[in-house]
Design a protein around this motif. Structure first.
Motif, short mmCIF file in Angstrom:
data_model
loop_
_atom_site.label_atom_id
_atom_site.label_comp_id
_atom_site.label_asym_id
_atom_site.label_seq_id
_atom_site.Cartn_x
_atom_site.Cartn_y
_atom_site.Cartn_z
N PRO C 16 -41.49 -10.84 -74.08
CA PRO C 16 -41.25 -12.21 -73.63
C PRO C 16 -40.52 -12.31 -72.30
CG PRO C 16 -40.51 -11.90 -75.89
CD PRO C 16 -41.01 -10.58 -75.41
N SER C 17 -39.74 -11.31 -71.95
CA SER C 17 -38.92 -11.54 -70.78
C SER C 17 -39.15 -10.53 -69.67
CB SER C 17 -37.45 -11.54 -71.17
OG SER C 17 -37.16 -10.37 -71.84
N THR C 18 -40.31 -9.90 -69.63
CA THR C 18 -40.57 -9.07 -68.46
C THR C 18 -41.42 -9.81 -67.45
OG1 THR C 18 -42.36 -8.04 -69.70
CG2 THR C 18 -40.31 -6.85 -69.57
N HIS C 19 -41.59 -11.10 -67.65
CA HIS C 19 -42.20 -11.97 -66.64
C HIS C 19 -43.57 -11.47 -66.21
CE1 HIS C 19 -38.32 -14.10 -65.45
NE2 HIS C 19 -38.25 -13.61 -66.65
N GLY C 20 -44.43 -11.24 -67.15
CA GLY C 20 -45.75 -10.78 -66.80
C GLY C 20 -46.01 -9.45 -67.44
N VAL C 21 -46.75 -8.61 -66.73
CA VAL C 21 -47.14 -7.35 -67.36
C VAL C 21 -46.34 -6.19 -66.81
CG1 VAL C 21 -49.41 -8.00 -68.15
CG2 VAL C 21 -49.07 -7.37 -65.79
N LEU C 22 -45.08 -6.40 -66.63
CA LEU C 22 -44.21 -5.29 -66.23
C LEU C 22 -43.86 -4.50 -67.48
CD1 LEU C 22 -42.33 -3.88 -64.19
CD2 LEU C 22 -40.59 -5.50 -64.84
N ARG C 23 -43.91 -3.20 -67.36
CA ARG C 23 -43.49 -2.39 -68.49
C ARG C 23 -42.27 -1.59 -68.07
NH1 ARG C 23 -46.69 2.76 -70.20
NH2 ARG C 23 -45.29 3.66 -71.74
N LEU C 24 -41.27 -1.62 -68.91
CA LEU C 24 -40.08 -0.85 -68.62
C LEU C 24 -39.92 0.20 -69.71
CD1 LEU C 24 -37.55 -3.68 -67.79
CD2 LEU C 24 -38.73 -2.23 -66.20
N LYS C 25 -39.72 1.43 -69.29
CA LYS C 25 -39.39 2.45 -70.26
C LYS C 25 -37.89 2.60 -70.25
CE LYS C 25 -42.35 6.09 -70.42
NZ LYS C 25 -43.13 7.16 -69.73
N LEU C 26 -37.28 2.21 -71.35
CA LEU C 26 -35.84 2.25 -71.40
C LEU C 26 -35.40 3.45 -72.20
CD1 LEU C 26 -35.01 -1.42 -72.42
CD2 LEU C 26 -35.30 -0.50 -70.15
N ARG C 37 -37.17 2.90 -66.27
CA ARG C 37 -38.26 3.28 -65.39
C ARG C 37 -39.33 2.20 -65.44
NH1 ARG C 37 -38.81 8.27 -68.68
NH2 ARG C 37 -37.33 6.97 -69.80
N PRO C 38 -39.46 1.45 -64.37
CA PRO C 38 -40.52 0.43 -64.37
C PRO C 38 -41.88 1.09 -64.25
CG PRO C 38 -38.90 0.03 -62.63
CD PRO C 38 -38.68 1.41 -63.14
N VAL C 39 -42.81 0.62 -65.02
CA VAL C 39 -44.19 1.08 -64.94
C VAL C 39 -45.02 -0.11 -64.51
CG1 VAL C 39 -46.11 2.13 -66.17
CG2 VAL C 39 -43.77 2.69 -66.81
#
Lengths: 161, 404, 365, 101, 168
Positions: C16-26, C37-39
């Motif tokens: 819900p809160s990555t504002h689009g199709v940003l993927r973050l590997k936490l 790490r943003p993907v």
């Protein structure tokens, strides 16, 4: 620029009385009595501005009812999405061209309005951005609009609740 | 046992419990509609309007949808606990209602006295604390059994949160117990009547601590971290769907009602009218004041009609209808409607009015505030609420010592 | 909290809160974030390559779709770049209208940012209020160019059409009521202790880091670097207006919030000046029907709501660019995310992503 | 509650026995702690029963103390388990030889 | 048999069964849940014995606090537990010994004077006073143990924090 809350007795008192929290509550309470912004589509519809860019269509001359398009292929050339497909043939008298078919593929169209720009039949352009925007369909074929549809428009669909 | 005693000890409580269990889901369904409506109006939109007139049937539609929805269970979850979790969330929430008195005067049904509460035990407050501390299991088990990282984080957060906020919750009500000299709900309200003042005045600090801690305990905004959808998607119930999700939902709203009821009883005089001992206001007792919401509702409804149209009319129409009904019942002695008990209904009316206000506060908070962060939430609980509530206990003790 | 094993968790591309199709590997330790790490690339459409096969007017609709919540800024930057390449002079009236549009766009974009940012932090109502005001701006855009999101509002050499009748009055009306509405957001957020707690000291970006990472726009200015393209390299007659460039001190989420709020006020100020001094005249320069710029290369940069939006064009011959390159502010600003997030809590990541205001269309291009 | 006191005692005894069994047979430190809790509960049942039979509140008071002690014991015990897990990566008591000479 | 007696026997059986499940189940989380069940049943037995305050405290502290702490730690260490109870030689021997002792005690119980009594055959003192009398007992007669218990808790808290705190 809004200053950061500074320390001081007044601010301390404000903090203790949860003042800003009450202010926030007041804002939401107040807004309850503002007019709502919901438009209950499809029962209500928003008013479109005259320049609204809906699906591109062709038009007749309003007075003599003739096709305006002179098959110059300019819109086809300028279209960034390649969605306009025109077939034309030489007029029998050898002067200019005559439109055989004119197709717009709405699946590709991005509603940029660039096709209207170069249309030479000024001031009333043959191709124009209509105010239609309800174009959902169940079949892909339904998105390829032939000349007839482009000129007359689709029959308005009846959306019921 | 003779028949009379049997009915008094078994049938009536069973009927009361049944009434609560059956009516509550309906109340909650409509509470949820009201929440959506009020939230909608706060957010200058209209909220549900498609199912039924002004969305009045929306709760039914939602309930049907949840009932017939596929009930998914994640593959690697612990099936047993996954199913158990929503159940153990609902049971404590419902069990809390057993000791909450909606009024004091008994109703007379078929010649039997039926109290507007299931039971009045002398350790009611302790019982409530104990029972509410069990509600955490559903959350923690649901989060763990889902075998999802987001759910697990939500479960860990909420377990820490609920444990921390139980402490100020417990301390905050001690002041009231000291003033009333009892832990029984009915006794506490009677003590307020005897004192002639709602305990919110001498216990303002306790009230604040209790209400804030209770909002945190029910996992509502601004303390809704376990289910923060922006961070943990939906926290512990990410993986839940269908009926199981509905049970979590039911528990959350039941808890809201329970907490609002407790606040009403402990700090706002329960079913007592305002200024319970001022003789000049005695007409409130038999429902004359019900005229006031009637007139006010009518006026506001008219105003809403003038200014807005649509949305708010519904609320006011409901208000007017409710007030009119209340008025009819309350004036039944005059109107000659036999069998309707004025004092009991009057009590229930005041009680529900106050409870509704606190439920509105919940919704209002949700419409207004951002969400706390995990560590800030902990800091608030431990650094502010617990010291303040202990301070409140000490202050109350001193007050009792001084005034005797 | 207790130390536990490190836990890897995927945030996005559906979150819900990555504002689009940003993927973050936490990588988490409890609730603490060890690494982010943003993907990216989920929304990659190859706009730069597509541009090499389109004539110059045909590229403009593509720029709409880069930063799709601030399409007018993109249009402005792109048209400016081509005009620079061709050596065209845009009539002053068109320039002023462009400024009005760009500043309205800035307000609209910031409103969208504010709404979603607040929504991420749990204050859901602000979202609806900001969208109410944004809708007014979109109505203005619709009245001007007929579209509400992907405007294609400008043409190389000016504008396609002059503003419609009564449009300037509607803009005046909007900037008249907007400050009171902004006050309401501020009442809900600026001094709210929960908001302060969630934003102050969160996601600090030091000025040297900001410059080093190439961060631009409000995110840069919040770190205390006083740099605004509108003032440093004025374009489209920005040098004729008076406005302040708000600068933050601490470079935290709260400063980024404050800077953007102030920028909205400054935008109102610029719009008012532009409307007061709106020159008469043509809105489009003489442009040949087929745009064939001279061979050469050009870099043009504008201040989009997100930062420095650059357009680099290499032209060799014909009607199409040889190479096109967009400097996407969201993409560059996203680089700063791991720096800001390390050692914070999960909830802070949400706040930080919100505060750098990325648009995935811009990041992935 | 017209139950013979010795039935309550038997209940408490069996509960205690289960607790002992757990401590003896399980190797997971957490389960062992749980078993200890069971035994404490068994003791509490006795306290309460005798408090009721003798009409003396001391039994109840002491069971409150027991509960307090149990809380403290669990807190420390679990902290030890956590430390154990962190250092040795196990919660099985027979895999912990650090105290052996 | 009267209703309270029936309830007692049912509760006692559930409690014992759950207790067995605590040590029997392989999944530690399941153990914890059975532990809660045991505690709740024991609390209900307290209620039957007219010790409402202790029952409330039992639920509040045991079920609401201690087991949650257990679950918390189980989730933190997040280990795959596969080992059930293990019967070894000395465990077997001690088990036999223990069973003998239990049997002996049971025998003694069945002979003793307690077997013929009935609990609460005397009407209890006013139960409304229970909370008050407990409070008075705690703060008047047992004030020293009470304080010692609180110090113990404080020490335990500090100890737990020191043990569990992350060392950087």
């Amino acid at each position: 620029m809004t200053a950061r809350p500074a320390a001081g007795f007044r601010d301390f008192l404000k903090m203790l009385l949860l003042l800003e929290l009450w202010v926030g509550l007041w804002v939401t309470l107040k807004n309850q009595f503002r007019p709502h912004i919901t438009v209950e589509y499809p029962r209500e519809r928003v008013e479109l501005s005259p320049r609204f860019r809906g699906v591109p269509r062709l038009r007749f001359h309003p007075e003599n009812g003739e096709e305006l398009c002179i098959a110059c292929h300019l819109c086809e050339t300028v279209c960034p999405d390649d969605c306009i497909h025109i077939v034309s043939e030489k007029k029998p008298d050898g002067k200019g061209k005559r439109l055989v078919s004119f197709e717009i593929n709405y699946e590709r169209c991005c509603f940029c309005g660039l096709c209207v720009d170069p249309c030479p039949t000024k001031p009333l352009t043959a191709i124009y951005m209509s105010h239609d925007y309800e174009m959902a369909d169940f079949k892909r074929e339904g998105f390829v609009a032939p000349l007839k549809v482009l000129l007359n428009g689709v029959d308005p669909k009846d959306y019921k609740e | 046992m003779d028949r009379q005693a049997l009915i008094q000890t078994l049938v009536i409580p069973a009927a009361q419990i049944l009434a609560v269990v059956l009516v509550l889901p309906l109340v909650i369904a409509y509470l949820q509609l009201v929440e959506r409506k009020v939230l909608g109006f706060m957010q200058v939109r209209l909220a549900p309007r498609r199912v039924g007139w002004h969305g009045l049937l929306q709760p039914i539609a939602d309930a049907v949808k949840l009932l017939i929805k596929e009930d998914t269970v994640p593959e690697k979850s612990d099936r047993f606990l996954f199913t158990l979790a929503p159940v153990v969330t609902v049971i404590p929430a419902l069990a809390s209602l057993a000791v909450i008195p909606f009024a004091a005067e008994p109703f007379h049904v078929f010649g039997y006295e039926v109290n507007p509460f299931i039971t009045d035990i002398n350790v009611a407050l302790l019982y409530l604390l104990a029972i509410s501390s069990l509600g955490i299991y559903g959350v923690i088990l649901g989060g763990w059994a889902s075998n999802s990282k987001y759910s697990l984080l939500g479960a860990l957060r909420s377990s820490a949160q609920m444990i921390s906020y139980e402490v100020p919750l417990g301390f905050a009500i001690i002041g009231v117990m000291m003033l009333a000299g009892s832990a029984s709900m009915v006794e506490i309200v009677n003590a307020q009547k005897a004192a002639g003042v709602w305990y919110v005045l001498p216990q303002i600090l306790g009230f604040f601590c209790y209400f804030i801690a209770a909002v945190a305990e029910t996992n509502r905004v601004p303390f809704d971290l376990p289910e923060a959808e922006a961070e943990l998607v939906a926290g512990f119930h990410t993986e839940y769907s269908g009926m199981k999700f509905a049970l979590f939902f039911l528990a959350e709203y039941t808890n809201m009602i329970v907490v609002s009821s407790i606040v009403t009883i402990l700090f706002f005089g329960g079913w007592l009218r305002p200024f319970p001992n001022a003789a000049a206001l005695a007409f409130l007792e038999n429902g004359w004041l019900l005229f006031v919401p009637l007139v006010a509702g009518g006026f506001l409804g008219w105003l809403a009609d003038q200014k807005l149209g649509g949305g708010l009319r519904l609320m006011f129409a409901g208000g007017i209808a409710g007030a009119a009904l209340g008025f009819l019942i309350a004036r039944s002695d005059v109107l000659g409607l036999a069998g309707l008990q004025v004092p009991a209904v009057s009590g229930v009316f005041w009680f529900s009015l106050k409870v509704s206000f606190f439920l509105f506060m919940y919704i209002w908070f949700r419409g207004t505030y951002p969400r706390y962060r995990y560590d800030q939430l902990m800091a608030l609980g431990w650094k502010w609420l617990i010291p303040l509530s202990i301070l409140n206990v000490i202050g109350t003790g001193l007050m009792i010592l001084i005034t005797g | 909290m207790f130390r536990t094993e490190e836990m890897d968790i995927n945030m996005g591309p559906q979150h819900p809160s990555t504002h689009g199709v940003l993927r973050l590997k936490l990588t988490l330790e409890g609730e603490e974030v060890v690494d982010v790490r943003p993907v990216i690339g989920y929304l990659h459409r190859g706009v730069e390559k597509l541009s090499e096969h389109r004539t110059y007017p045909m590229i403009e609709p593509l720029t709409d779709r880069l930063d799709y919540v601030a399409a007018i800024s993109e249009n402005l930057g792109y048209c400016g770049a081509v005009e620079k390449l061709m050596g065209l002079h845009v009539p002053p009236r068109a320039q002023y209208i462009r400024v009005v549009l760009a500043e309205l766009q800035r307000i609209a974009s910031h409103l969208l940012w504010l709404g979603t940012h607040a929504l991420d932090l749990g204050a859901m109502t602000v979202f609806f209020y900001t969208f109410r005001e944004r809708e007014m701006i979109l109505d203005l855009f619709e009245a001007f160019c007929g579209a509400r999101l992907t405007y294609n509002s400008m043409r190389i050499g000016g504008l396609y059409e002059d503003v419609p009748q009564g449009w300037t009055d509607r803009v005046r009306h909007f900037i008249g009521i907007f400050p009171s509405r902004e006050k309401e957001y501020e009442d809900l957020l600026t001094v709210n202790r929960i908001w302060l707690g969630r934003t102050r000291g969160v996601g600090v970006l030091k000025p040297e880091d900001a410059v080093g990472l190439g961060v631009s726009g409000p995110t840069l200015r919040a770190s205390g670097v006083d740099y605004d393209v509108r003032r440093a390299q004025p374009y489209s007659s920005y040098d004729q207006f008076e406005f302040d460039v708000p600068v933050g001190k601490n470079g935290d989420t709260y400063d980024r919030y404050i800077v953007r709020m102030e920028e909205m006020r400054q935008s109102c100020r610029i719009i008012r000046q532009a409307l007061d001094r709106l020159p008469e005249g043509d809105v489009r320069a003489k442009v040949p029907k087929y745009i064939k710029p001279p061979a050469g290369e050009v870099y043009h940069v504008v201040e989009s709501p997100r930062g420095e939006q650059g357009f680099y064009i290499v032209h060799k011959s014909g009607e199409m660019p040889y190479r096109m390159r967009f400097r996407a502010p969201s993409f560059v600003n996203l680089q700063a995310l791991p720096v800001m997030c390390r050692g914070r809590l999960i909830a802070d990541i949400v706040a930080v992503i919100g505060s750098i205001d990325i648009v995935l269309g811009d990041v992935d291009r | 509650m017209p139950v013979p006191p010795n039935h309550v005692l038997v209940f408490s005894l069996l509960l205690f026995a289960v607790g002992v069994l757990g401590v003896l047979t399980r190797r997971n430190a957490i389960v062992i702690l749980m078993s200890i809790e069971l035994m404490m509960n068994a003791a509490n049942v006795n306290f309460i029963m005798f408090s009721q039979r003798l009409h003396d509140l001391a039994g109840q008071v002491f069971s409150v103390f027991t509960i307090a002690v149990a809380a403290g014991e669990v807190a420390v015990g679990l902290a030890i388990v956590l430390a154990l897990f962190r250092n040795r990566d196990t919660v099985y008591v027979d895999e912990v030889h650090i105290m052996k000479g | 048999m009267e209703a309270p007696a029936v309830i007692f026997y049912v509760l006692a059986s559930i409690a014992l069964l759950a207790a067995v499940m605590v040590i029997w189940s392989r999944n530690v989380v399941h153990s914890a849940i059975y532990l809660v069940l045991t505690f709740l049943c024991v609390a209900a037995v307290y209620v039957l014995l007219r010790a409402e305050f202790v029952a409330a405290v039992q639920v509040l502290v045991y079920a609401g606090g201690i087991v949650v702490l257990f679950l918390f730690v189980i989730m933190l260490v997040s280990l795959q537990d596969t080992l059930g109870p293990r019967i070894r030689l000395h465990a077997t021997v001690s088990g036999i010994l223990g069973a003998t002792v239990v049997g002996l005690i049971l025998y003694v119980y069945s002979r003793g004077p307690l077997a013929t009594e009935r609990l609460l055959s005397v009407p209890p003192e006013d139960s409304a006073g229970n909370l008050q009398s407990i409070g008075q007992a705690l703060y008047r007669d047992f004030v020293l143990p009470f304080e010692i218990a609180s110090i113990l808790l404080l020490v335990a808290m500090i100890g737990a924090i020191v043990l569990a705190h992350q060392k950087h």
